[in-house]
Every structure is written in C-alpha cells, then in structure tokens.
Design an enzyme around this catalytic site. Sequence first.
Site, mmCIF file in Angstrom:
data_model
loop_
_atom_site.group_PDB
_atom_site.id
_atom_site.type_symbol
_atom_site.label_atom_id
_atom_site.label_comp_id
_atom_site.label_asym_id
_atom_site.label_seq_id
_atom_site.Cartn_x
_atom_site.Cartn_y
_atom_site.Cartn_z
ATOM 1 N N MET A 1 75.938 -12.740 -53.841
ATOM 2 C CA MET A 1 75.491 -11.736 -52.896
ATOM 3 C C MET A 1 74.052 -11.340 -53.206
ATOM 4 O O MET A 1 73.716 -11.024 -54.348
ATOM 5 C CB MET A 1 76.392 -10.507 -52.959
ATOM 6 C CG MET A 1 77.814 -10.740 -52.480
ATOM 7 S SD MET A 1 77.903 -11.200 -50.733
ATOM 8 C CE MET A 1 77.212 -9.750 -49.933
ATOM 9 N N GLY B 1 72.896 -13.239 -40.727
ATOM 10 C CA GLY B 1 73.494 -12.464 -39.658
ATOM 11 C C GLY B 1 72.485 -11.987 -38.648
ATOM 12 O O GLY B 1 72.315 -12.574 -37.585
ATOM 13 N N SER B 2 71.758 -10.922 -38.985
ATOM 14 C CA SER B 2 70.797 -10.357 -38.036
ATOM 15 C C SER B 2 69.653 -11.318 -37.740
ATOM 16 O O SER B 2 69.098 -11.297 -36.637
ATOM 17 C CB SER B 2 70.248 -9.031 -38.578
ATOM 18 O OG SER B 2 69.695 -9.186 -39.870
ATOM 19 N N HIS C 1 84.753 -14.624 -45.758
ATOM 20 C CA HIS C 1 84.308 -13.903 -46.956
ATOM 21 C C HIS C 1 85.123 -12.625 -47.037
ATOM 22 O O HIS C 1 84.928 -11.705 -46.240
ATOM 23 C CB HIS C 1 82.805 -13.627 -46.847
ATOM 24 C CG HIS C 1 82.264 -12.801 -47.953
ATOM 25 N ND1 HIS C 1 81.020 -12.198 -47.882
ATOM 26 C CD2 HIS C 1 82.757 -12.469 -49.175
ATOM 27 C CE1 HIS C 1 80.782 -11.536 -48.996
ATOM 28 N NE2 HIS C 1 81.829 -11.682 -49.790
ATOM 29 N N MET D 1 86.037 -9.245 -48.482
ATOM 30 C CA MET D 1 85.603 -8.083 -49.259
ATOM 31 C C MET D 1 86.721 -7.059 -49.189
ATOM 32 O O MET D 1 86.646 -6.038 -48.505
ATOM 33 C CB MET D 1 84.282 -7.545 -48.696
ATOM 34 C CG MET D 1 83.108 -8.471 -48.978
ATOM 35 S SD MET D 1 81.615 -8.070 -48.044
ATOM 36 C CE MET D 1 81.917 -9.069 -46.565
ATOM 37 N N GLY E 1 72.390 -6.290 -42.304
ATOM 38 C CA GLY E 1 71.045 -5.790 -42.065
ATOM 39 C C GLY E 1 70.345 -5.180 -43.260
ATOM 40 O O GLY E 1 69.326 -4.492 -43.111
ATOM 41 N N SER F 1 76.572 -15.310 -39.638
ATOM 42 C CA SER F 1 77.580 -14.263 -39.788
ATOM 43 C C SER F 1 77.788 -13.518 -38.483
ATOM 44 O O SER F 1 76.841 -12.952 -37.913
ATOM 45 C CB SER F 1 77.145 -13.268 -40.873
ATOM 46 O OG SER F 1 77.998 -12.146 -40.876
ATOM 47 N N ASP G 1 74.204 -14.761 -49.473
ATOM 48 C CA ASP G 1 74.573 -13.922 -48.341
ATOM 49 C C ASP G 1 73.948 -12.546 -48.516
ATOM 50 O O ASP G 1 74.206 -11.868 -49.510
ATOM 51 C CB ASP G 1 76.104 -13.806 -48.285
ATOM 52 C CG ASP G 1 76.599 -12.948 -47.132
ATOM 53 O OD1 ASP G 1 75.777 -12.490 -46.322
ATOM 54 O OD2 ASP G 1 77.826 -12.736 -47.056
ATOM 55 N N GLY G 2 73.122 -12.151 -47.532
ATOM 56 C CA GLY G 2 72.532 -10.824 -47.547
ATOM 57 C C GLY G 2 71.026 -10.861 -47.434
ATOM 58 O O GLY G 2 70.342 -11.324 -48.357
ATOM 59 N N GLY G 3 70.506 -10.426 -46.308
ATOM 60 C CA GLY G 3 69.058 -10.388 -46.130
ATOM 61 C C GLY G 3 68.408 -11.747 -46.012
ATOM 62 O O GLY G 3 67.196 -11.874 -46.180
ATOM 63 N N MET H 1 86.355 -6.941 -44.188
ATOM 64 C CA MET H 1 86.181 -5.750 -45.022
ATOM 65 C C MET H 1 87.323 -4.778 -44.757
ATOM 66 O O MET H 1 87.765 -4.622 -43.618
ATOM 67 C CB MET H 1 84.846 -5.074 -44.719
ATOM 68 C CG MET H 1 83.637 -5.979 -44.816
ATOM 69 S SD MET H 1 82.115 -5.057 -44.515
ATOM 70 C CE MET H 1 80.957 -6.419 -44.287
ATOM 71 N N ASP I 1 83.059 -11.997 -42.034
ATOM 72 C CA ASP I 1 83.138 -10.973 -43.079
ATOM 73 C C ASP I 1 84.355 -10.095 -42.838
ATOM 74 O O ASP I 1 84.446 -9.386 -41.834
ATOM 75 C CB ASP I 1 81.879 -10.115 -43.076
ATOM 76 C CG ASP I 1 80.663 -10.882 -43.589
ATOM 77 O OD1 ASP I 1 80.729 -11.377 -44.724
ATOM 78 O OD2 ASP I 1 79.677 -10.990 -42.850
ATOM 79 N N HIS J 1 80.487 -17.709 -40.320
ATOM 80 C CA HIS J 1 80.795 -16.824 -41.440
ATOM 81 C C HIS J 1 81.480 -15.567 -40.918
ATOM 82 O O HIS J 1 80.942 -14.862 -40.061
ATOM 83 C CB HIS J 1 79.499 -16.458 -42.175
ATOM 84 C CG HIS J 1 79.730 -15.775 -43.486
ATOM 85 N ND1 HIS J 1 80.051 -16.445 -44.642
ATOM 86 C CD2 HIS J 1 79.667 -14.460 -43.826
ATOM 87 C CE1 HIS J 1 80.174 -15.589 -45.633
ATOM 88 N NE2 HIS J 1 79.957 -14.362 -45.165
ATOM 89 N N GLY K 1 79.078 -4.971 -47.984
ATOM 90 C CA GLY K 1 79.626 -3.876 -47.206
ATOM 91 C C GLY K 1 78.981 -3.647 -45.860
ATOM 92 O O GLY K 1 79.638 -3.192 -44.935
ATOM 93 N N PHE K 2 77.699 -3.982 -45.736
ATOM 94 C CA PHE K 2 76.998 -3.736 -44.479
ATOM 95 C C PHE K 2 75.996 -4.845 -44.203
ATOM 96 O O PHE K 2 75.391 -5.392 -45.131
ATOM 97 C CB PHE K 2 76.253 -2.395 -44.515
ATOM 98 C CG PHE K 2 77.160 -1.202 -44.604
ATOM 99 C CD1 PHE K 2 77.707 -0.644 -43.455
ATOM 100 C CD2 PHE K 2 77.490 -0.654 -45.831
ATOM 101 C CE1 PHE K 2 78.558 0.452 -43.537
ATOM 102 C CE2 PHE K 2 78.341 0.440 -45.923
ATOM 103 C CZ PHE K 2 78.876 0.996 -44.770
#
Length: 229
Positions: free
Chosen positions: A136, A196-197, A65, A67, A144, A8, A174-176, A36, A34, A32, A141-142
């Site tokens: 998700m 991502g991170s 993606h 959002m 990290g 991401s 997606d996420g963490g 928003m 994002d 990816h 929305g954010f």
Amino acid sequence: MSVQLSPSILSADFSNLAAELARVGDAADWVHVDVMDNHFVPNLTIGLPVVERLAQVSALPLDCHLMITDVDRWAPGYAEAGARSVTFHVEAAAAPAALARTLRGLGARAGMALKPGTPVDDHADLLPELDMLLLMTVEPGFGGQRFLDRVLPKIRRARELVSAAGLDVWLQVDGGVSAETIERCAEAGADVFVAGSAVYGADDPAAAVRALRAKAEGATAGAWWSVAD
C-alpha cells in the site's frame, strides 16, 4: 516481466458499475475491487453479492483487495464468487500461509497486502506461498489520497527479496498511483499498478490506462531489477 494495470472501481460511479467497467474496455488487465468493512478500515464499500455479480458481467478478471477483519473466514468466499485474484491484509490474517493455500486451492491467485508501516522483511518467509504482494502506498481505507514516497524503499526491498528467492511473485502497488508517480513505482520494482482516480477521473478512462501503461513500461525497461532479471 510485463506491466499490468488494474483500475480501481472505488473511484467509479457505483450507480452503474457495469457501464463503468465498459469505459475501461480491454485497455486494462484486471478490475480492482476494494472490499471494506468499516472495521479494519474506516469505510464501507461492497461485499460478496456485488463481487459475485461483477464477476458475471466483467470482461476482465476481478482483482479483489479485502480490507476486512476475520479475513481467514471470509476471503475464500470471494474466490468462490468468481474473483480470479484475492488479496488479504497480513495485519488481519490469523494464519496467512494457510489462507493463501486455501485461495490457491480454490483456483484464485493468492495476494497478501501490507500497510505502509508494515515491514516487508518481517513477512519474507511467506513469499513462496503467494502469487502477489501488494504494498500500500497510502493508508488503506479511502481513494484519492496522496502517494507516500516513503514506501518506495520498501518496494525496492520487496523486489530484492522476490528476485533473490527466484520467485514468480507479482509486486502490486495501490494508492496515489498516477501519471506523476507510476514511473517511480516501476523503477523501484512494482509491476502491477492499481489506479483509481487517475483512471476514472479522466474523460477517457481507457486512454488513461494506456497512458499509465506506457509510462510504467518505459520506466521498467531501464530499471535495475528488470535488467538484473
């Protein structure tokens, strides 16, 4: 089923996205993106003009993606801008089946995303219309955020539904997603991983992608759903 990695760019340096894409090289399968709108989620990122330009300079296909609200109106434009995969949130779609068909008709893969609290069984009838289901593993929305283990049973249930129906639907998370969580996701049934991170926070993003892939492939090899399939 093969493991796919989709880094991401939400965690990349927005001042030079072309260079950030090059840092991943060919280690990944997708990029990816994002999108928003500060309405569906409390954050504002990028829109159609940037996606169109990214599609022109990226060596990897774009995995967008969305959002955003009013997604039935706006999503087709991302396919027309060059995104090879466009994912909309079912919570924002008025006619998700029709939207998925429109995206496919424009030559993009149609993905549908569910927030952590949205039950997958309530939307099982839409699976035949999709190329990918995104679950998700944080609230959208954010970047990290901390991975939500409570989504793991939903990943498993989604894999059961896809397998039972004999569908070729990718299951994305997606996420963490990180070196500490990707194996749990793979074991539960995911096969496409957004990070991502964990990628862009590393000194060598390409090496980070390869390490994540190795962990996911190792977990997938002995997973209940992989053996069953």
